[in-house]
Design a protein around this motif. Structure first.
Motif, PDB file in Angstrom:
ATOM      1  N   SER A 135       0.835  -1.199   0.000  1.00  0.00           N
ATOM      2  CA  SER A 135       0.000   0.000   0.000  1.00  0.00           C
ATOM      3  C   SER A 135       0.868   1.247   0.000  1.00  0.00           C
ATOM      4  CB  SER A 135      -0.957  -0.006   1.192  1.00  0.00           C
ATOM      5  OG  SER A 135      -0.263  -0.187   2.389  1.00  0.00           O
ATOM      6  N   LEU A 136       0.352   2.248  -0.673  1.00  0.00           N
ATOM      7  CA  LEU A 136       1.076   3.503  -0.796  1.00  0.00           C
ATOM      8  C   LEU A 136       0.071   4.643  -0.751  1.00  0.00           C
ATOM      9  CD1 LEU A 136       3.597   5.243  -1.583  1.00  0.00           C
ATOM     10  CD2 LEU A 136       2.946   4.844  -3.958  1.00  0.00           C
ATOM     11  N   SER A 137       0.286   5.555   0.169  1.00  0.00           N
ATOM     12  CA  SER A 137      -0.574   6.740   0.213  1.00  0.00           C
ATOM     13  C   SER A 137       0.258   7.992  -0.039  1.00  0.00           C
ATOM     14  CB  SER A 137      -1.269   6.861   1.569  1.00  0.00           C
ATOM     15  OG  SER A 137      -2.010   8.074   1.584  1.00  0.00           O
ATOM     16  N   LEU A 138      -0.120   8.698  -1.078  1.00  0.00           N
ATOM     17  CA  LEU A 138       0.498   9.992  -1.381  1.00  0.00           C
ATOM     18  C   LEU A 138      -0.554  11.087  -1.323  1.00  0.00           C
ATOM     19  CD1 LEU A 138       2.689   8.712  -4.319  1.00  0.00           C
ATOM     20  CD2 LEU A 138       3.548   9.598  -2.164  1.00  0.00           C
ATOM     21  N   ALA A 139      -1.623  10.806  -0.595  1.00  0.00           N
ATOM     22  CA  ALA A 139      -2.744  11.736  -0.540  1.00  0.00           C
ATOM     23  C   ALA A 139      -2.304  13.119  -0.071  1.00  0.00           C
ATOM     24  CB  ALA A 139      -3.814  11.194   0.406  1.00  0.00           C
ATOM     25  N   TYR A 140      -2.766  14.112  -0.776  1.00  0.00           N
ATOM     26  CA  TYR A 140      -2.530  15.533  -0.472  1.00  0.00           C
ATOM     27  C   TYR A 140      -1.079  15.964  -0.649  1.00  0.00           C
ATOM     28  CZ  TYR A 140      -7.086  14.757   1.580  1.00  0.00           C
ATOM     29  OH  TYR A 140      -8.390  14.386   1.761  1.00  0.00           O
ATOM     30  N   ASP A 163      -3.399   5.435  -2.933  1.00  0.00           N
ATOM     31  CA  ASP A 163      -4.173   6.641  -2.641  1.00  0.00           C
ATOM     32  C   ASP A 163      -3.418   7.863  -3.155  1.00  0.00           C
ATOM     33  OD1 ASP A 163      -5.702   8.673  -1.667  1.00  0.00           O
ATOM     34  OD2 ASP A 163      -5.789   7.947   0.400  1.00  0.00           O
ATOM     35  N   LEU A 164      -3.973   8.483  -4.184  1.00  0.00           N
ATOM     36  CA  LEU A 164      -3.357   9.686  -4.763  1.00  0.00           C
ATOM     37  C   LEU A 164      -4.288  10.888  -4.606  1.00  0.00           C
ATOM     38  CD1 LEU A 164      -1.917   8.054  -8.011  1.00  0.00           C
ATOM     39  CD2 LEU A 164      -0.608   8.895  -6.067  1.00  0.00           C
ATOM     40  N   THR A 165      -5.130  10.826  -3.603  1.00  0.00           N
ATOM     41  CA  THR A 165      -6.102  11.891  -3.370  1.00  0.00           C
ATOM     42  C   THR A 165      -5.476  13.284  -3.437  1.00  0.00           C
ATOM     43  OG1 THR A 165      -7.453  10.490  -1.958  1.00  0.00           O
ATOM     44  CG2 THR A 165      -7.681  12.846  -1.619  1.00  0.00           C
ATOM     45  N   GLN A 166      -6.109  14.142  -4.216  1.00  0.00           N
ATOM     46  CA  GLN A 166      -5.763  15.565  -4.259  1.00  0.00           C
ATOM     47  C   GLN A 166      -4.292  15.808  -4.608  1.00  0.00           C
ATOM     48  OE1 GLN A 166      -8.846  16.824  -3.354  1.00  0.00           O
ATOM     49  NE2 GLN A 166      -8.231  18.693  -4.411  1.00  0.00           N
ATOM     50  N   LEU A 189      -8.230   2.039  -5.249  1.00  0.00           N
ATOM     51  CA  LEU A 189      -7.595   3.143  -5.977  1.00  0.00           C
ATOM     52  C   LEU A 189      -8.376   4.419  -5.708  1.00  0.00           C
ATOM     53  CD1 LEU A 189      -5.527   4.229  -8.001  1.00  0.00           C
ATOM     54  CD2 LEU A 189      -7.097   3.587  -9.835  1.00  0.00           C
ATOM     55  N   ASP A 190      -7.701   5.391  -5.105  1.00  0.00           N
ATOM     56  CA  ASP A 190      -8.348   6.662  -4.790  1.00  0.00           C
ATOM     57  C   ASP A 190      -7.678   7.774  -5.589  1.00  0.00           C
ATOM     58  OD1 ASP A 190      -9.669   8.811  -3.709  1.00  0.00           O
ATOM     59  OD2 ASP A 190      -9.661   7.992  -1.669  1.00  0.00           O
ATOM     60  N   LEU A 396     -10.473  -5.042  -8.166  1.00  0.00           N
ATOM     61  CA  LEU A 396     -10.692  -3.690  -7.650  1.00  0.00           C
ATOM     62  C   LEU A 396     -12.011  -3.639  -6.868  1.00  0.00           C
ATOM     63  CD1 LEU A 396      -9.111  -1.013  -7.919  1.00  0.00           C
ATOM     64  CD2 LEU A 396     -10.743  -0.352  -9.692  1.00  0.00           C
ATOM     65  N   GLY A 397     -11.921  -3.234  -5.615  1.00  0.00           N
ATOM     66  CA  GLY A 397     -13.114  -3.156  -4.774  1.00  0.00           C
ATOM     67  C   GLY A 397     -13.511  -1.724  -4.451  1.00  0.00           C
ATOM     68  N   PHE A 398     -12.550  -0.808  -4.593  1.00  0.00           N
ATOM     69  CA  PHE A 398     -12.792   0.604  -4.255  1.00  0.00           C
ATOM     70  C   PHE A 398     -12.220   1.468  -5.366  1.00  0.00           C
ATOM     71  CE2 PHE A 398     -11.623   4.703  -2.688  1.00  0.00           C
ATOM     72  CZ  PHE A 398     -12.453   5.028  -1.624  1.00  0.00           C
ATOM     73  N   LEU A 399     -13.038   2.329  -5.913  1.00  0.00           N
ATOM     74  CA  LEU A 399     -12.549   3.264  -6.928  1.00  0.00           C
ATOM     75  C   LEU A 399     -13.205   4.626  -6.695  1.00  0.00           C
ATOM     76  CD1 LEU A 399     -10.985   3.916  -9.533  1.00  0.00           C
ATOM     77  CD2 LEU A 399     -12.984   3.154 -10.825  1.00  0.00           C
ATOM     78  N   SER A 400     -12.383   5.615  -6.447  1.00  0.00           N
ATOM     79  CA  SER A 400     -12.916   6.967  -6.321  1.00  0.00           C
ATOM     80  C   SER A 400     -12.320   7.860  -7.398  1.00  0.00           C
ATOM     81  CB  SER A 400     -12.618   7.565  -4.942  1.00  0.00           C
ATOM     82  OG  SER A 400     -13.130   8.894  -4.910  1.00  0.00           O
ATOM     83  N   LEU A 401     -13.209   8.432  -8.195  1.00  0.00           N
ATOM     84  CA  LEU A 401     -12.811   9.405  -9.214  1.00  0.00           C
ATOM     85  C   LEU A 401     -13.491  10.740  -8.926  1.00  0.00           C
ATOM     86  CD1 LEU A 401     -13.235   6.981 -12.245  1.00  0.00           C
ATOM     87  CD2 LEU A 401     -11.077   7.762 -11.284  1.00  0.00           C
ATOM     88  N   SER A 402     -13.779  10.942  -7.660  1.00  0.00           N
ATOM     89  CA  SER A 402     -14.479  12.158  -7.252  1.00  0.00           C
ATOM     90  C   SER A 402     -13.707  13.405  -7.686  1.00  0.00           C
ATOM     91  CB  SER A 402     -14.637  12.159  -5.725  1.00  0.00           C
ATOM     92  OG  SER A 402     -15.103  13.405  -5.280  1.00  0.00           O
ATOM     93  N   GLY A 403     -14.372  14.260  -8.411  1.00  0.00           N
ATOM     94  CA  GLY A 403     -13.724  15.498  -8.838  1.00  0.00           C
ATOM     95  C   GLY A 403     -12.880  15.350 -10.084  1.00  0.00           C
ATOM     96  N   CYS A 404     -12.807  14.153 -10.643  1.00  0.00           N
ATOM     97  CA  CYS A 404     -12.063  13.962 -11.907  1.00  0.00           C
ATOM     98  C   CYS A 404     -13.002  14.386 -13.032  1.00  0.00           C
ATOM     99  CB  CYS A 404     -11.623  12.506 -12.067  1.00  0.00           C
ATOM    100  SG  CYS A 404     -10.514  11.968 -10.777  1.00  0.00           S
ATOM    101  N   CYS A 405     -13.076  15.683 -13.246  1.00  0.00           N
ATOM    102  CA  CYS A 405     -14.140  16.233 -14.070  1.00  0.00           C
ATOM    103  C   CYS A 405     -13.928  16.043 -15.573  1.00  0.00           C
ATOM    104  CB  CYS A 405     -14.327  17.720 -13.747  1.00  0.00           C
ATOM    105  SG  CYS A 405     -12.791  18.635 -13.799  1.00  0.00           S
TER     106      CYS A 405
END
Ligand code: FES
Length: 487
Positions: A135-140, A163-166, A189-190, A396-405
């Protein structure tokens, strides 16, 4: 009593102690001696990476499930403010970008520390332990670039959680996934707030997850039913040229077995519940260690190191299986091309570990697959390039593309292809302003495990399960795209 130096401890015990340390302490220990530096680069010590937090003296290194809930709002706010300060400073700093120039500003220093940490990981750590990273989180992160992410993903082919959030990443960050089956272990994948992402990333992702429809039953059954072949250890040993870059990893059922004539240097305790121990053992074999330990009621695994050439090169039809009580490992020389040894340096090699057969995953089922590695080229840079068509799970169980307009129906269609996403439970498409109900219907039709409580999309779309699905999450967000922002 007699005083004994800590340096006479066997490496295995040192490793056990190191398991209690966080990343900062591990890095310090790695500077104590060359032996400790080697132990520090054991894969299982670096399973979960949170460089953004580490750069801010938060040395959490456990699994990401503990972070899945609500992110620490203060921390997020602080990181975002630091990012803004750094960007302003970076834009203003024409020539003098030295650390001295930012000394007075803790916010800028934090981002610089993060950048240094990321570069250090990419250059010094991930080439060795990347295949163990889950796991790797680079969020924010405001320090990470698309190029950095691309390099990291090349080194870490077995990620299950990303997690590549924001972040500011663009499609090019995922180029290494364009290879078929390149990210097929991925479960989470976030990409929330990654507004530079386009349909191209979804196409690459779909390719990387593998193809559930491309398998031929014959090739799968050939892989899974290949009978175990006994290995003649003496013969293998006699062929071991020393000093070569390719190592040897041999697993053998031989009750009471022990190391070969070169003599065991250390004993590695293989934990049946922890497949990564095998990888650690492989690491050690590279350093000249011999591993031999009871691992289950009826199995003894031997691992012979010393820098020899790989057994798979000498036996073209070697395929064998080891049984754990709770897991199932399989090594196979499919098509006489792959040995599966994570330390081998030959092309076309791959290692699979299977807990269950993954070619017919049940929606929401507990299908689990680790693809340890395969190799490209002759340099063994831990650049795992999976080209085989077996073992695809699309887990893949989680996918967030929130704001990927910039995402459109074409991107959703890419995800729908190659067998869909049979295990997807959480799908966040809030703020994806260009998608339509038709695109959503097509994707949802191949996501049988989707949980409507975790299915988010724009309130203005007349999409599937409109009564039960959750609405847009970005209404009050303020910094992610939403067609109703400002209302
Ligand atoms: Fe339409 Fe948020 S994107 S309501």
């Amino acid at each position: 009593g007699e005083r004994v130096s800590i340096f006479v401890l066997p490496q295995e015990l040192v490793l056990r102690v190191f398991r209690y340390l966080g990343p900062e302490d591990l890095c310090r220990c790695g500077q104590v001696s060359s032996t400790w530096a080697q132990v520090v680069k054991t894969g299982s010590l670096w399973r979960h990476l949170y460089p953004v937090r580490w750069a801010r003296s938060d040395y959490y290194c456990g699994p990401p499930k503990d972070l899945d809930q609500e992110p620490d709002e203060d921390l997020v706010k602080g990181i975002q403010e630091e990012g803004r300060a750094y960007q302003e400073w970076d834009e203003d700093a024409d020539v003098d970008e030295s650390e001295e120039a930012s000394e007075g500003c803790p916010a800028i220093s934090a981002v610089q520390r993060e950048k240094t940490l990321l570069n250090g990981m990419i250059q010094n750590l991930l080439p060795t332990v990347g295949s163990s990273v889950r796991s790797l989180s680079l969020a924010y992160s405001s320090a990470v670039s698309s190029k950095m992410v691309r390099q990291i993903l090349i080194f870490c082919p077995n990620l299950t959680h990303l997690d590549l959030t924001q972040t500011d990443v663009s499609d090019s960050a995922f180029d290494s996934w364009a290879e078929f089956g390149a990210c097929r272990s991925l479960k989470h994948l976030d990409l929330s707030g990654c507004d530079k992402i386009t349909d191209r990333t979804l196409k690459i992702l779909s390719l990387g997850l593998g193809d559930l429809t491309a398998h031929t039953n014959s090739s799968r059954s050939k892989l899974l039913k290949a009978p175990p072949s006994p290995i003649k250890l003496q013969e293998e040993h006699s062929l071991l040229p020393m000093g070569r870059s390719c190592q040897e990893l041999i697993f053998k059922r031989r009750p009471g077995g022990r190391g070969l004539g070169c003599g065991p240097v250390h004993v590695w305790v293989l934990d049946p519940a922890e497949p990564a121990d095998i990888e650690d053992a492989a690491d050690w074999s590279r350093r000249g260690g011999v591993v031999s330990q009871e691992s289950g009621p009826a199995s003894v695994f031997e691992l012979q190191g010393g820098g020899g050439s790989c057994c798979c090169r000498r036996s073209q039809r070697r395929s064998f299986r080891t049984g754990f009580s709770s897991s199932h490992w399989q090594y196979s020389s499919v098509g006489d091309a792959r040995c599966g040894h994570s330390t081998c340096c030959t092309s076309e090699m791959a290692l699979w570990t299977l807990r269950e057969q993954c070619d017919t995953p049940a929606p929401g089922g507990a299908v689990d697959l680790w693809t340890k590695c395969s190799f490209e080229g002759n340099s063994c840079p831990e650049r795992h390039n999976r080209t085989d068509k077996s073992g695809a799970c699309r887990a893949l169980g989680f996918l967030s593309l929130s704001g990927c307009c910039q995402i459109t129906d074409l991107g959703l269609r890419c995800l729908s292809q190659r067998g869909g996403l049979p295990q997807l439970e959480h799908l966040n498409l809030s703020g994806c302003l260009l998608i339509t109900g038709a695109g959503l219907h097509e994707l949802v039709s191949v996501c049988p495990a989707l949980n409507m409580e975790h299915f988010y999309y724009c309130d203005n779309i007349n999409g599937p399960h409109a009564d039960t699905a959750s609405g847009c999450q970005n209404l009050q967000c303020g910094f992610r795209a939403c067609c109703r922002s400002g209302e």
